[in-house]
Design a protein around this motif. Structure first.
Motif, PDB file in Angstrom:
ATOM      1  N   ASN A  82       0.844  -1.203   0.000  1.00 15.95           N
ATOM      2  CA  ASN A  82       0.000   0.000   0.000  1.00 15.95           C
ATOM      3  C   ASN A  82       0.874   1.246   0.000  1.00 15.95           C
ATOM      4  O   ASN A  82       1.995   1.239   0.485  1.00 15.95           O
ATOM      5  CB  ASN A  82      -1.023  -0.016   1.143  1.00 15.95           C
ATOM      6  N   SER A  83       0.344   2.330  -0.568  1.00 18.70           N
ATOM      7  CA  SER A  83       1.155   3.518  -0.842  1.00 18.70           C
ATOM      8  C   SER A  83       1.723   4.161   0.414  1.00 18.70           C
ATOM      9  O   SER A  83       2.852   4.657   0.396  1.00 18.70           O
ATOM     10  CB  SER A  83       0.364   4.533  -1.654  1.00 18.70           C
ATOM     11  N   GLU A  84       1.006   4.161   1.512  1.00 15.12           N
ATOM     12  CA  GLU A  84       1.529   4.778   2.733  1.00 15.12           C
ATOM     13  C   GLU A  84       2.728   3.992   3.263  1.00 15.12           C
ATOM     14  O   GLU A  84       3.745   4.574   3.645  1.00 15.12           O
ATOM     15  CB  GLU A  84       0.438   4.861   3.798  1.00 15.12           C
ATOM     16  N   GLU A  85       2.616   2.683   3.288  1.00 18.14           N
ATOM     17  CA  GLU A  85       3.731   1.845   3.742  1.00 18.14           C
ATOM     18  C   GLU A  85       4.907   1.942   2.770  1.00 18.14           C
ATOM     19  O   GLU A  85       6.064   1.971   3.176  1.00 18.14           O
ATOM     20  CB  GLU A  85       3.272   0.391   3.878  1.00 18.14           C
ATOM     21  N   ARG A  86       4.620   2.037   1.496  1.00 17.19           N
ATOM     22  CA  ARG A  86       5.671   2.092   0.482  1.00 17.19           C
ATOM     23  C   ARG A  86       6.475   3.392   0.566  1.00 17.19           C
ATOM     24  O   ARG A  86       7.656   3.417   0.265  1.00 17.19           O
ATOM     25  CB  ARG A  86       5.053   1.934  -0.909  1.00 17.19           C
ATOM     26  N   ASN A  87       5.844   4.474   1.006  1.00 22.91           N
ATOM     27  CA  ASN A  87       6.553   5.743   1.102  1.00 22.91           C
ATOM     28  C   ASN A  87       7.693   5.714   2.116  1.00 22.91           C
ATOM     29  O   ASN A  87       8.642   6.472   1.983  1.00 22.91           O
ATOM     30  CB  ASN A  87       5.591   6.881   1.440  1.00 22.91           C
ATOM     31  N   ASN A  88       7.603   4.869   3.123  1.00 21.55           N
ATOM     32  CA  ASN A  88       8.702   4.761   4.074  1.00 21.55           C
ATOM     33  C   ASN A  88       9.673   3.704   3.559  1.00 21.55           C
ATOM     34  O   ASN A  88       9.589   2.530   3.893  1.00 21.55           O
ATOM     35  CB  ASN A  88       8.204   4.411   5.473  1.00 21.55           C
ATOM     36  N   TYR A  89      10.605   4.147   2.732  1.00 21.33           N
ATOM     37  CA  TYR A  89      11.494   3.233   2.014  1.00 21.33           C
ATOM     38  C   TYR A  89      12.591   2.624   2.883  1.00 21.33           C
ATOM     39  O   TYR A  89      13.362   1.799   2.407  1.00 21.33           O
ATOM     40  CB  TYR A  89      12.120   3.955   0.820  1.00 21.33           C
ATOM     41  N   THR A  90      12.648   2.991   4.150  1.00 22.87           N
ATOM     42  CA  THR A  90      13.708   2.464   5.013  1.00 22.87           C
ATOM     43  C   THR A  90      13.245   1.308   5.890  1.00 22.87           C
ATOM     44  O   THR A  90      14.026   0.802   6.687  1.00 22.87           O
ATOM     45  CB  THR A  90      14.272   3.573   5.922  1.00 22.87           C
TER      46      THR A  90
END
Length: 175
Positions: A82-90
């Motif tokens: 999901n996009s919110e989880e994907r935004n935290n790339y670390t």
């Protein structure tokens, strides 16, 4: 890139194992040793979404040469997050998918972008160009971006928000 020289040596050593033992070593024995290997991870089918992703990614890093089945698999995994989880790339699955994408790509020479920059570009391409179909706007915004040119990475708004959120959480605990 910070890891490029180690990556290059590992890949060349792995290729030598294939070359030296071409008839004696089972591919399954070498698989997993180096995710960059095109012999261990042959491409059987390339989805259209990956072709689009690859075409756009090459506009940002000209040293990118080739990919394999692991690169494709990792992109599909990245797109399923999901996009919110994907935004935290670390963290978590996003970090794992990005690591595989970056490490499974074969490069002509040391990339211009830093590893962090390449990972952010991959997320931006996945989100803006693949999911939101804003390819032209995204490319116009990023090609020639001074921050990307100077530092080898950019800070997107979502990245800044994540950093501030982590800072505030730390600050609450520190007080």
């Amino acid at each position: 890139m910070e890891w490029y020289e180690t990556w290059r040596v590992d890949y060349e050593n792995h290729k030598l194992r294939h070359d030296e033992n071409i008839r004696n070593v089972d591919i399954d024995e070498l698989r997993g040793e180096n995710i960059t290997c095109e012999i261990c991870y042959p491409i059987r089918d390339t989805p259209e979404v990956f072709k689009k992703f690859w075409r756009i990614l090459q506009k940002f890093e000209y040293t990118i040469r080739d990919y394999n089945a692991e690169t494709i698999r990792a992109l599909i995994n990245l797109l399923s997050i999901n996009s919110e989880e994907r935004n935290n790339y670390t963290k978590g699955k996003t970090r794992d998918a990005l690591d595989i994408i970056v490490e499974s790509i074969r490069y002509l020479k040391q990339p211009i972008m830093r590893e962090k920059g390449l990972k952010i570009i991959i997320i931006v391409v996945a989100r803006d160009c693949i999911e939101n179909d804003k390819e032209d706007e995204t490319i116009d915004r990023l090609i020639g971006n001074e921050e990307l040119i100077r530092y080898g990475y950019i800070l997107e708004d979502w990245d800044v928000n994540i950093r501030f959120r982590e800072f505030y959480e730390w600050h609450k605990v520190a007080i």
